[in-house]
Design an enzyme around this catalytic site. Structure first.
Site, PDB file in Angstrom:
ATOM      1  CG  ASP A 291      -1.951   1.093   1.221  1.00  0.00           C
ATOM      2  OD1 ASP A 291      -1.711   2.134   0.574  1.00  0.00           O
ATOM      3  OD2 ASP A 291      -3.002   0.919   1.854  1.00  0.00           O
ATOM      4  CG  HIS A 322      -4.876   3.339  -0.570  1.00  0.00           C
ATOM      5  ND1 HIS A 322      -4.700   3.110   0.790  1.00  0.00           N
ATOM      6  CD2 HIS A 322      -5.833   4.302  -0.667  1.00  0.00           C
ATOM      7  CE1 HIS A 322      -5.502   3.912   1.471  1.00  0.00           C
ATOM      8  NE2 HIS A 322      -6.205   4.637   0.619  1.00  0.00           N
TER       9      HIS A 322
END
Length: 363
Positions: A291, A322
């Site tokens: 992420d 993400h």
């Protein structure tokens, strides 16, 4: 999909492992761009859902005369706010902290609507064209407005289970609410997609400009509509001239004209996990190791919380970006199917516990 579930051993955890293990969602993960999570993240922010859902807006007046907006997702299965039956579960969708309702969040709402849920999006004061009737916006981790919205949903659907799912930085609001409310949250279960656990560290570390600048412009565009009202409490020129999300947050909530406060004091009141030990609702957090917004797992994931609390579950995948978690085929995001399977498993477990203990169904 090489996912790992990190949690404290319990009967609930065993049931969740079995349920997710049987689910096709985790076996369908496919990372198309393993070397470009930032590009995938930008695509996730910009792509529209298919099909575009119809939304019916309801404005809820709060105790201080402020307004929040509840957007009920409407489909051919029913009228606004009633896509399922009388006791169909209500799914509260919480966008990111900038109020950006992404295509992914709408896609999750559509999937839930097809499964018999009643999905509704919570829009904070001044976000997503919600009128700003008081010169006050909602701080990062202040759950007061969300609490009033949940109370309203409970009154409107008294026999339904209330569930909540948040996306990205919007998870700071949901996690703060669960910690402050404890066993009085009125939620049956919750889930967080790519949550931000440590708010202050996140603002100070800065994010990739591909993510920060679109959200910053989105926030400024919304705030510029209320420049006249906000001029009473903040320096609007400084606000609209902010060059980072941290500068904008600090101008809005720390450098106020009436009650200025320090950056440190602000986060003492608004850190998402400040009362995490008090949470009493099962929470599934779906995170990816790559992420680019949350940051490296070693410093951004509170692993000890998942090892010690029986209510927090971390589903960690090596790839997913993400809020992306892409796959081939319909749906495009396997995390949506995993969240809906998690809610089904929670309902099944609670029903089994009630039968085992001979408890009456809550009225």
């Amino acid at each position: 999909g090489h996912c790992r579930l990190l949690c404290k051993p319990s009967a609930l955890a065993q049931h969740l492992v079995r349920s997710l293990g049987r689910s096709a969602a985790l076996r369908g993960g496919c990372w198309l761009w393993p070397c470009w999570p930032r590009l995938q993240m930008l695509w996730q922010l910009l792509q529209p859902p298919e099909p575009e859902p119809l939304v019916a807006r309801e404005l809820l007046q709060l105790s201080d005369a402020g307004l929040v907006a509840l957007d009920w997702l409407v489909g051919p299965w029913g009228a606004a706010g009633g896509g399922g039956g009388v006791s169909s579960p209500v799914l509260l969708l919480i966008p990111n902290a900038a109020g950006k309702v992404t295509g992914g969040l709408l896609q999750l709402g559509l999937r839930a609507l097809e499964r018999g849920f009643i999905p509704v999006i919570f829009n904070r004061r001044g976000h997503n064209s919600c009128p700003l009737t008081t010169p006050r916006l909602q701080p990062f981790g202040d759950p007061g407005d969300l609490r009033e919205a949940v109370t309203y949903l409970r009154c409107r659907h008294p026999s339904a289970s209330l569930l909540a799912v948040s996306e990205g930085s919007g998870s700071g609001l949901l996690l703060a609410y669960l910690g402050e409310s404890g066993s009085s949250s009125r939620l049956a279960a919750a889930a967080c997609l790519s949550p931000i656990f440590r708010g202050r560290d996140w603002f100070e570390a800065r994010m990739p400009w591909l993510y920060e600048w679109p959200l910053l412009l989105h926030l400024k565009q919304g705030l510029s509509r209320y420049a006249g009202a906000l001029a009473e409490v903040v320096d609007v020129d400084r606000l609209l001239g902010s060059r980072s999300l941290r500068e904008l947050e600090e101008t809005l909530f720390c450098r106020t004209r009436s009650r200025p406060t320090s950056w440190e004091s602000y986060w003492e009141r608004n850190e998402p996990l400040r009362d995490a030990d008090e949470a009493a609702v099962p929470v599934l957090c779906l995170c990816s190791a790559d992420d680019p917004v949350r940051g490296p797992p070693a410093r951004s994931l509170p692993r000890e919380l998942f090892r010690s609390s029986p209510y927090f579950f971390l589903l960690l995948t090596p790839h997913g970006g993400h809020c992306g978690f892409p796959r081939r085929g319909p749906g495009r995001c396997w995390a949506h199917e995993a969240v809906l399977e998690y809610f089904r498993a929670m309902a099944e477990f609670l029903r089994a516990e009630e039968r085992r203990k001979g408890l009456p169904r809550p009225r």
